[in-house]
Structure formats: structure tokens, C-alpha cells
Write an enzyme that holds these catalytic residues in place. Structure first.
Site, PDB file in Angstrom:
ATOM      1  N   HIS A   1      -3.277   6.337   4.396  1.00  0.00           N
ATOM      2  CA  HIS A   1      -1.854   6.519   4.693  1.00  0.00           C
ATOM      3  C   HIS A   1      -1.405   7.890   4.182  1.00  0.00           C
ATOM      4  O   HIS A   1      -1.887   8.369   3.150  1.00  0.00           O
ATOM      5  CB  HIS A   1      -1.000   5.483   3.959  1.00  0.00           C
ATOM      6  CG  HIS A   1      -1.064   4.086   4.496  1.00  0.00           C
ATOM      7  ND1 HIS A   1      -1.847   3.700   5.561  1.00  0.00           N
ATOM      8  CD2 HIS A   1      -0.408   2.968   4.102  1.00  0.00           C
ATOM      9  CE1 HIS A   1      -1.662   2.404   5.789  1.00  0.00           C
ATOM     10  NE2 HIS A   1      -0.803   1.941   4.914  1.00  0.00           N
TER      11      HIS A   1
ATOM     12  N   LYS B   1      10.117  -3.208   1.759  1.00  0.00           N
ATOM     13  CA  LYS B   1       9.184  -3.364   0.625  1.00  0.00           C
ATOM     14  C   LYS B   1       9.202  -2.103  -0.216  1.00  0.00           C
ATOM     15  O   LYS B   1       9.205  -2.164  -1.452  1.00  0.00           O
ATOM     16  CB  LYS B   1       7.745  -3.600   1.126  1.00  0.00           C
ATOM     17  CG  LYS B   1       7.476  -4.946   1.764  1.00  0.00           C
ATOM     18  CD  LYS B   1       6.031  -4.951   2.322  1.00  0.00           C
ATOM     19  CE  LYS B   1       5.931  -5.788   3.571  1.00  0.00           C
ATOM     20  NZ  LYS B   1       4.684  -5.524   4.343  1.00  0.00           N
TER      21      LYS B   1
ATOM     22  N   GLN C   1      -5.641   3.757   1.942  1.00  0.00           N
ATOM     23  CA  GLN C   1      -4.914   2.484   1.978  1.00  0.00           C
ATOM     24  C   GLN C   1      -5.773   1.338   1.476  1.00  0.00           C
ATOM     25  O   GLN C   1      -5.279   0.436   0.809  1.00  0.00           O
ATOM     26  CB  GLN C   1      -4.464   2.235   3.421  1.00  0.00           C
ATOM     27  CG  GLN C   1      -3.505   1.106   3.654  1.00  0.00           C
ATOM     28  CD  GLN C   1      -4.125  -0.278   3.709  1.00  0.00           C
ATOM     29  OE1 GLN C   1      -3.557  -1.219   3.189  1.00  0.00           O
ATOM     30  NE2 GLN C   1      -5.288  -0.400   4.320  1.00  0.00           N
TER      31      GLN C   1
ATOM     32  N   CYS D   1       0.813  -1.223   0.000  1.00  0.00           N
ATOM     33  CA  CYS D   1       0.000   0.000   0.000  1.00  0.00           C
ATOM     34  C   CYS D   1       0.850   1.279   0.000  1.00  0.00           C
ATOM     35  O   CYS D   1       0.604   2.205  -0.783  1.00  0.00           O
ATOM     36  CB  CYS D   1      -0.933  -0.004   1.207  1.00  0.00           C
ATOM     37  SG  CYS D   1      -0.173  -0.602   2.726  1.00  0.00           S
TER      38      CYS D   1
ATOM     39  N   GLY E   1      -4.013  -0.737   7.583  1.00  0.00           N
ATOM     40  CA  GLY E   1      -2.974  -1.579   7.004  1.00  0.00           C
ATOM     41  C   GLY E   1      -2.831  -2.896   7.737  1.00  0.00           C
ATOM     42  O   GLY E   1      -2.401  -3.896   7.165  1.00  0.00           O
TER      43      GLY E   1
HETATM   44  P1  NAP Z   1      -8.270  -8.463   7.715  1.00  0.00           P
HETATM   45  O1  NAP Z   1      -9.260  -7.373   7.826  1.00  0.00           O
HETATM   46  O2  NAP Z   1      -7.650  -9.018   8.935  1.00  0.00           O
HETATM   47  O3  NAP Z   1      -8.948  -9.666   6.893  1.00  0.00           O
HETATM   48  C1  NAP Z   1      -8.339 -10.896   6.716  1.00  0.00           C
HETATM   49  C2  NAP Z   1      -9.159 -11.754   5.778  1.00  0.00           C
HETATM   50  O4  NAP Z   1      -8.480 -12.994   5.569  1.00  0.00           O
HETATM   51  C3  NAP Z   1     -10.527 -12.103   6.331  1.00  0.00           C
HETATM   52  O5  NAP Z   1     -11.450 -12.216   5.284  1.00  0.00           O
HETATM   53  C4  NAP Z   1     -10.262 -13.467   6.950  1.00  0.00           C
HETATM   54  O6  NAP Z   1     -11.418 -14.285   7.036  1.00  0.00           O
HETATM   55  C5  NAP Z   1      -9.331 -14.057   5.932  1.00  0.00           C
HETATM   56  N1  NAP Z   1      -8.572 -15.154   6.515  1.00  0.00           N
HETATM   57  C6  NAP Z   1      -7.752 -15.114   7.600  1.00  0.00           C
HETATM   58  N2  NAP Z   1      -7.305 -16.342   7.881  1.00  0.00           N
HETATM   59  C7  NAP Z   1      -7.825 -17.176   6.966  1.00  0.00           C
HETATM   60  C8  NAP Z   1      -7.760 -18.570   6.731  1.00  0.00           C
HETATM   61  N3  NAP Z   1      -7.016 -19.368   7.510  1.00  0.00           N
HETATM   62  N4  NAP Z   1      -8.453 -19.098   5.693  1.00  0.00           N
HETATM   63  C9  NAP Z   1      -9.201 -18.310   4.930  1.00  0.00           C
HETATM   64  N5  NAP Z   1      -9.323 -16.976   5.093  1.00  0.00           N
HETATM   65  C10 NAP Z   1      -8.644 -16.422   6.096  1.00  0.00           C
HETATM   66  O7  NAP Z   1      -7.055  -8.046   6.805  1.00  0.00           O
HETATM   67  P2  NAP Z   1      -7.033  -7.043   5.549  1.00  0.00           P
HETATM   68  O8  NAP Z   1      -6.664  -5.701   5.973  1.00  0.00           O
HETATM   69  O9  NAP Z   1      -8.274  -7.222   4.738  1.00  0.00           O
HETATM   70  O10 NAP Z   1      -5.767  -7.608   4.772  1.00  0.00           O
HETATM   71  C11 NAP Z   1      -5.721  -8.904   4.260  1.00  0.00           C
HETATM   72  C12 NAP Z   1      -4.376  -9.143   3.616  1.00  0.00           C
HETATM   73  O11 NAP Z   1      -4.230  -8.300   2.492  1.00  0.00           O
HETATM   74  C13 NAP Z   1      -3.162  -8.782   4.504  1.00  0.00           C
HETATM   75  O12 NAP Z   1      -2.785  -9.826   5.316  1.00  0.00           O
HETATM   76  C14 NAP Z   1      -2.123  -8.419   3.488  1.00  0.00           C
HETATM   77  O13 NAP Z   1      -1.458  -9.593   3.047  1.00  0.00           O
HETATM   78  C15 NAP Z   1      -2.937  -7.872   2.362  1.00  0.00           C
HETATM   79  N6  NAP Z   1      -2.907  -6.395   2.359  1.00  0.00           N
HETATM   80  C16 NAP Z   1      -2.185  -5.803   1.418  1.00  0.00           C
HETATM   81  C17 NAP Z   1      -2.139  -4.451   1.357  1.00  0.00           C
HETATM   82  C18 NAP Z   1      -1.299  -3.803   0.361  1.00  0.00           C
HETATM   83  O14 NAP Z   1      -0.352  -3.217   0.761  1.00  0.00           O
HETATM   84  N7  NAP Z   1      -1.628  -3.837  -0.905  1.00  0.00           N
HETATM   85  C19 NAP Z   1      -2.831  -3.665   2.258  1.00  0.00           C
HETATM   86  C20 NAP Z   1      -3.568  -4.274   3.227  1.00  0.00           C
HETATM   87  C21 NAP Z   1      -3.606  -5.663   3.248  1.00  0.00           C
HETATM   88  P3  NAP Z   1     -12.259 -14.385   8.426  1.00  0.00           P
HETATM   89  O15 NAP Z   1     -13.095 -13.140   8.494  1.00  0.00           O
HETATM   90  O16 NAP Z   1     -13.079 -15.601   8.226  1.00  0.00           O
HETATM   91  O17 NAP Z   1     -11.275 -14.496   9.533  1.00  0.00           O
HETATM   92  N1  12T Z   2       2.098  -5.488   7.576  1.00  0.00           N
HETATM   93  O1  12T Z   2       0.701  -6.170   2.091  1.00  0.00           O
HETATM   94  O2  12T Z   2       0.819  -3.609   8.694  1.00  0.00           O
HETATM   95  O3  12T Z   2       2.773  -6.189   2.608  1.00  0.00           O
HETATM   96  O4  12T Z   2       0.223  -1.883   7.504  1.00  0.00           O
HETATM   97  C1  12T Z   2       0.583  -4.093   4.052  1.00  0.00           C
HETATM   98  C2  12T Z   2       0.364  -3.371   5.219  1.00  0.00           C
HETATM   99  C3  12T Z   2       1.804  -5.715   5.258  1.00  0.00           C
HETATM  100  C4  12T Z   2       1.607  -5.920   2.853  1.00  0.00           C
HETATM  101  C5  12T Z   2       0.622  -3.059   7.623  1.00  0.00           C
HETATM  102  C6  12T Z   2       1.590  -5.005   6.415  1.00  0.00           C
HETATM  103  C7  12T Z   2       1.307  -5.225   4.089  1.00  0.00           C
HETATM  104  C8  12T Z   2       0.873  -3.833   6.393  1.00  0.00           C
END
Ligand code: NAP
Ligand code: 12T
Length: 335
Positions: A243, A214, A316, A130, A161
Site C-alpha cells: 500500500h 477505520k 500490506q 493495514c 488487501g
Molecule cells: P484470503 O487470502 O482470502 O484468505 C482467507 C483465509 O480465511 C483462508 O485461509 C481461508 O481458508 C480462510 N477462511 C475463509 N472462510 C473460512 C471459513 N468459513 N472457515 C475457516 N477458514 C476460512 O484473505 P487474507 O488477505 O489472508 O485476509 C484474511 C483476513 O485478514 C481478512 O478478511 C481481514 O479480516 C484480515 N486482514 C487484515 C488486514 C489488516 O488490515 N491488518 C489486512 C488484510 C487482511 P480457505 O483457503 O480454506 O478458504
Molecule cells: N476490506 O482488516 O479490502 O479491516 O483492502 C483490510 C483490508 C478490510 C481490514 C481491503 C479490507 C481490512 C481491506
């Protein structure tokens, strides 16, 4: 009329997943079928898509039969485990985690910067971090004109994030403090309400955090320029979802602040907000819910001959994650 695509959203119940669903709807992405996947904890939940209540299913290796595009946002561990199954089933994976970003055979794409890379995929396309996406959007057009040689960036990263649970933790801590209670610290490494800490993701042996590195590696890969020098300090601040970043760049060719403003006024995905006399500059609250990255405080660095300072804010969960991923999916359908 084009055809519709069979889409899976992995991590559909998360902070990013929910925005992916909304972004697909908002951009009228041609969807013929949508599969909403999450953990066993979410089985029984339903999420609205195009006015229909769609049940959330448990993510398994068999989830991807007939799926053409799988948007992954359930953490790097799930991406590593399940993205190969999606590819095997014939889907193109757009992965939002850090799992594959630096793999040589995985394109790392910001559609305003390097859309041509999408076609080189071998099943997986990675969505950058992000903080990186938000930074490269305004820097790319400057790099093209004047070649950026060095970037010094400090981030002000929102709770979003770290997921939906971190956003709730910030809100809960503020409420607890308001009630005179001691705030609970469960998700983030310290109290975030009325605080900040220079700690996003894990620490590495070189003293930087993984988040900071990153920004170094991903910027080079997206720009296709291994010579660009980047140093970053990533800070978590008590902001909910956008952000911000203070960015200092040095360019080979001198740019005036006026030239930078003129270039950024034409830059796709960027909105110049730079009238400090009217108290207009980027702020995370103003970037929240918006597709564009806001850029302002554009000025010539008084400490270097070819330096420029700027300040940016971007949502973000949108351009930093869900919007960029859906834009990549759009490029896949146009290929
Ligand atoms: P979040 O709000 O914690 O959501 C996590 C999601 O993953 C929920 O839908 C959760 O389902 C699911 N999940 C967790 N454990 C699982 C499992 N064992 N099997 C299946 N599904 C599972 O996190 P978020 O902010 O949406 O972010 C999710 C991921 O996206 C991060 O971990 C990161 O890798 C990525 N991300 C990337 C960026 C970027 O920089 N581009 C930014 C933010 C996030 P449940 O609701 O059922 O637990
Ligand atoms: N730990 O997708 O914590 O690499 O803000 C993005 C955001 C990992 C990622 C955070 C993180 C990622 C965060």
C-alpha cells in the site's frame, strides 16, 4: 533457552496466513506446536513450517485445545464466531480482522507505538487495519514531538488487501487483456487492471467507506488522542501487495522538513527514502517483501503554516498484517 509456545494460525492458507507462517519462521518465534486452520476446502492441503509438511485442519470450535496464542486471519465473520472459543480454551487471540478493534476492552496495538497496551487484554488483542498501521508508524514520532492536530490521507491500496483471490484477479486480468480478451471481474467491484477506484470495503451512511473510517477511529485509539482530526480517501490501485499513502499533516508546533527527516531517520520500523534528485522515493515495488515502511517526498506544505506532506509505501501483508501480528505475539511472550 526460553520455552516454545503452542500456536494456531487461523486462515493459514490465505494471503496473510501464509505470511504469518513465514514471519514466525523468519523471526525464530519459539514454537513448540503449530496448528494450521482454514475452511473445509483446505483439508488435505499441507503447508511447510520449519521444513516439515504440516496438514491444514478445518477450523471448528474445538480447534483450540492446548493452544496458547491464536493468530486469526480468516475474516471478521470467522473471528466473531471462533475467537471466543479460542479464548475459552485459554488462548490469547491476536485478531487481524476489524471484528473487535474498536471494543473498549480490546487493545489495538502497533508495537512501535503503544506496546504497553498489550498487557491490558482480556483474551483478545486486535491488529489494526493495514492502511492505519502503515500510516501511524511514521506519524507517531512526529506526533510525540509536535502534536499532530489534523491528518488528510489518500491511499493507493494494493489488491492484497482484499485477499489472495483479488491478487490473482489482478494478474489474470492483465493476462486476459494481453491476450485481447475481455477481463473477468469477480472478486473486486470493478476491473482493477489499468484502472483504480475509490472504493475499499463498504460504503457507510456518512459517504465515507468503512476502510476510510477505520483510519479515523483506529488512529485515535492507537495514539490515545480523541482530538486528532483525520479524513481519508481510500483508493484501490493495480498494485499487487504494498500500500502507498499521500499524507498531509498539521502540527501544533512547527516542524521543518529537515526536522521531520531527522526524526524519521531514528523512527523504528521506518526507512527514509527521500532523494528525489536521484529518483529515490517510496514505491510499492520497493516496499514489497520488506519489514520497514518507506517514507519520502518529505516537504513543508506551501498552503499551511504548520503543514507537512509525505508519501509512504509499506508491504500490506507484512507490516500491514502478518508482521505486526507476530510482533504482538512476541510482546505477549515477553509479558
Ligand atoms: P484470503 O487470502 O482470502 O484468505 C482467507 C483465509 O480465511 C483462508 O485461509 C481461508 O481458508 C480462510 N477462511 C475463509 N472462510 C473460512 C471459513 N468459513 N472457515 C475457516 N477458514 C476460512 O484473505 P487474507 O488477505 O489472508 O485476509 C484474511 C483476513 O485478514 C481478512 O478478511 C481481514 O479480516 C484480515 N486482514 C487484515 C488486514 C489488516 O488490515 N491488518 C489486512 C488484510 C487482511 P480457505 O483457503 O480454506 O478458504
Ligand atoms: N476490506 O482488516 O479490502 O479491516 O483492502 C483490510 C483490508 C478490510 C481490514 C481491503 C479490507 C481490512 C481491506
Amino acid at each position: 533457552m526460553g520455552r516454545g509456545y503452542s500456536i494456531a494460525v487461523v486462515g493459514a492458507t490465505g494471503a496473510v496466513g501464509v505470511e504469518m507462517i513465514k514471519t514466525l519462521e523468519k523471526r525464530k518465534f519459539p514454537v513448540s506446536r503449530i496448528k494450521l486452520l482454514a475452511s473445509h476446502r483446505s483439508v488435505g492441503k499441507k503447508l511447510a513450517f520449519q521444513g516439515e509438511q504440516t496438514p491444514v485442519e478445518e477450523l471448528t470450535h474445538d480447534s483450540f485445545k492446548g493452544v496458547e496464542i491464536a493468530l486469526f486471519s480468516a475474516g471478521a465473520a470467522r473471528s466473531k464466531e471462533f475467537a471466543p472459543s479460542a479464548v475459552k480454551a485459554g488462548a490469547v487471540v491476536v485478531d487481524n480482522s476489524s471484528a473487535f478493534r474498536m471494543q473498549e476492552d480490546v487493545p489495538l496495538v502497533v508495537p512501535e507505538v503503544n506496546p504497553q497496551k498489550v498487557k491490558d487484554h482480556r483474551g483478545i488483542i486486535a491488529n489494526p487495519n493495514c492502511s492505519t498501521i502503515i500510516m501511524v508508524l511514521p506519524l507517531w514520532p512526529l506526533h510525540r514531538v509536535a502534536r499532530i492536530t489534523r491528518i488528510v490521507v489518500s491511499t493507493y491500496q494494493a489488491a492484497s488487501g482484499a485477499g489472495a483471490s483479488a491478487m490473482m484477479e489482478l494478474q489474470k486480468q492483465i493476462a486476459e487483456i494481453g491476450e485481447g480478451k475481455r477481463p473477468g471481474v469477480v472478486v473486486l467491484p470493478h476491473q482493477i487492471a489499468y484502472n483504480l477506484f475509490p472504493h475499499v470495503d463498504v460504503f457507510l451512511p456518512n459517504g465515507y467507506t468503512k476502510e476510510e473510517m477505520k483510519m479515523v477511529h483506529e488512529t485515535r485509539k492507537i495514539f490515545g488522542d480523541d482530538l486528532i482530526m483525520v479524513t481519508a480517501t481510500c483508493v484501490r490501485v493495480p498494485v499487487l501487495r504494498a500500500h502507498s499513502e499521500a499524507v498531509n499533516i498539521e502540527t501544533e508546533k512547527k516542524l521543518t522538513a529537515g526536522e521531520v527527516r531527522a526524526i524519521l531517520a531514528e523512527a523504528p520500523g521506518v526507512k527514509v527514502v527521500d532523494e528525489p534528485g536521484k529518483k529515490l522515493y517510496p514505491m510499492p515495488l520497493d516496499a514489497t517483501g520488506r519489514d520497514e515502511v518507506l517514507v519520502g517526498r518529505i516537504r513543508e506544505d506551501i498552503s499551511r503554516a504548520n503543514g507537512i506532506d509525505l508519501f509512504i509505501s509499506g508491504d500490506q501483508l507484512l507490516k500491514g498484517a502478518a508482521l505486526n501480528a507476530v510482533q504482538i505475539a512476541e510482546l505477549i511472550t515477553h509479558a
